[in-house]
Write an enzyme that holds these catalytic residues in place. Sequence first.
Site, mmCIF file in Angstrom:
data_model
loop_
_atom_site.group_PDB
_atom_site.id
_atom_site.type_symbol
_atom_site.label_atom_id
_atom_site.label_comp_id
_atom_site.label_asym_id
_atom_site.label_seq_id
_atom_site.Cartn_x
_atom_site.Cartn_y
_atom_site.Cartn_z
ATOM 1 N N GLU A 84 23.763 -15.897 -16.059
ATOM 2 C CA GLU A 84 25.273 -15.791 -16.558
ATOM 3 C C GLU A 84 25.422 -16.472 -17.469
ATOM 4 O OE1 GLU A 84 27.869 -14.450 -14.620
ATOM 5 O OE2 GLU A 84 28.901 -15.396 -16.314
ATOM 6 N N ASP A 133 31.023 -6.561 -16.577
ATOM 7 C CA ASP A 133 32.252 -6.566 -17.246
ATOM 8 C C ASP A 133 32.396 -5.352 -17.904
ATOM 9 O OD1 ASP A 133 32.693 -9.209 -16.813
ATOM 10 O OD2 ASP A 133 31.704 -9.801 -18.636
ATOM 11 N N LYS A 137 37.795 -1.291 -24.248
ATOM 12 C CA LYS A 137 38.154 -0.792 -25.360
ATOM 13 C C LYS A 137 36.969 -0.526 -26.226
ATOM 14 C CE LYS A 137 42.028 -4.156 -25.478
ATOM 15 N NZ LYS A 137 42.332 -5.372 -25.913
ATOM 16 N N ASP A 169 32.837 -0.526 -10.126
ATOM 17 C CA ASP A 169 34.206 0.127 -9.650
ATOM 18 C C ASP A 169 34.915 0.621 -10.836
ATOM 19 O OD1 ASP A 169 34.584 -2.392 -10.767
ATOM 20 O OD2 ASP A 169 36.536 -2.650 -9.959
HETATM 21 C C1 LIG Z 1 32.712 -8.783 -13.418
HETATM 22 S S1 LIG Z 1 31.684 -10.015 -13.249
HETATM 23 C C2 LIG Z 1 30.492 -9.537 -11.645
HETATM 24 C C3 LIG Z 1 29.893 -10.886 -11.151
HETATM 25 C C4 LIG Z 1 29.257 -10.565 -9.986
HETATM 26 N N1 LIG Z 1 27.846 -9.656 -10.344
HETATM 27 C C5 LIG Z 1 29.744 -9.881 -8.847
HETATM 28 O O1 LIG Z 1 29.522 -8.584 -8.543
HETATM 29 O O2 LIG Z 1 30.849 -10.452 -8.295
HETATM 30 C C6 LIG Z 1 30.323 -9.730 -14.475
HETATM 31 C C7 LIG Z 1 29.559 -10.839 -14.953
HETATM 32 O O3 LIG Z 1 28.584 -10.965 -15.906
HETATM 33 C C8 LIG Z 1 28.562 -11.823 -16.779
HETATM 34 N N2 LIG Z 1 27.867 -11.330 -18.243
HETATM 35 C C9 LIG Z 1 28.368 -10.565 -18.894
HETATM 36 N N3 LIG Z 1 27.583 -10.331 -19.845
HETATM 37 C C10 LIG Z 1 26.529 -10.949 -19.631
HETATM 38 C C11 LIG Z 1 25.270 -11.217 -20.257
HETATM 39 N N4 LIG Z 1 25.122 -10.604 -21.544
HETATM 40 N N5 LIG Z 1 24.120 -12.012 -19.770
HETATM 41 C C12 LIG Z 1 24.719 -12.581 -18.444
HETATM 42 N N6 LIG Z 1 25.650 -12.544 -17.813
HETATM 43 C C13 LIG Z 1 26.515 -11.689 -18.469
HETATM 44 C C14 LIG Z 1 30.003 -12.328 -16.894
HETATM 45 O O4 LIG Z 1 30.027 -13.482 -17.221
HETATM 46 C C15 LIG Z 1 30.358 -11.942 -15.272
HETATM 47 O O5 LIG Z 1 30.242 -13.234 -14.555
#
Ligand SMILES: C[S@@+](CC[C@H](N)C(=O)[O-])C[C@H]1O[C@@H](n2cnc3c(N)ncnc32)[C@H](O)[C@@H]1O
Length: 224
Positions: A84, A133, A137, A169
């Site tokens: 994370e 994420d 954009k 989603d």
């Molecule tokens: C929308 S959240 C989903 C979290 C979890 N997988 C869930 O389904 O509830 C996406 C997560 O990926 C993390 N993230 C984004 N880019 C990342 C990266 N390069 N390395 C590690 N984590 C990352 C974000 O900080 C965020 O907590």
Amino acid sequence: MRKIDYTKYPLPRIRHHANPVLYFPLKQHKGSNFIYPPVFDSLNWKEFFADGKPPVMLDIGCGLGRFLIETSLDEPGKNILGFEVRQSAVEWIDGVISGEDLPNVKALWYSAVNGLAFIETGTIEKVFYFFPDPWVKKKHYKRRAFSVEMLAEIYRVLSKDGKLYLMTDVPEVDEFQQEVLSGFGKFTFKYYEKSEWDLNIMTNHEEFCTRKKIPFIRMVCIKK
Ligand SMILES: C[S@@+](CC[C@H](N)C(=O)[O-])C[C@H]1O[C@@H](n2cnc3c(N)ncnc32)[C@H](O)[C@@H]1O
């Protein structure tokens, strides 16, 4: 399965996103005038897991770790490592892990775009990449971690029968991921219905989508 009372662990204020530099590999950055999670070539698993063995499951972008923690309870004989990029989320998860004395789970403050050099080839049974994420954009597409380079690393660390699990989603993310998967070419991939899905535990975001009736896709990718 044992239930965790998460209310014992008050959540700190966690920002929606990390500093944008963290979404790009460390080697792309010049200078050292920024805080960046450590990048490792190797890790000492004795510092991570009670049995000192390496993980067999990886949760990339584990967010607040519901899936990570509960999968460790559901599969007590297996070590699971989450990555994370938001440090405060990792600190919170590690607070729950130590508060509950969980032996087989760890969250690592790490940006997955730096690869998986510290994971041995062919040792991982399952990689989870859930609800990334979306970065919808166009100018933010480059922040998406899902790339041919990342797939090559996942392909390398997965065992022969290993699986990469995806959920999203966001239809544009699904389309983008399928393009990357097709470009990489070494995985077969197909959608799964809930009834075919072999995971019992829900992620934080999956639970949110389910509660709000937001549709999402489930996909499993298998090495050709
Ligand atoms: C929308 S959240 C989903 C979290 C979890 N997988 C869930 O389904 O509830 C996406 C997560 O990926 C993390 N993230 C984004 N880019 C990342 C990266 N390069 N390395 C590690 N984590 C990352 C974000 O900080 C965020 O907590």
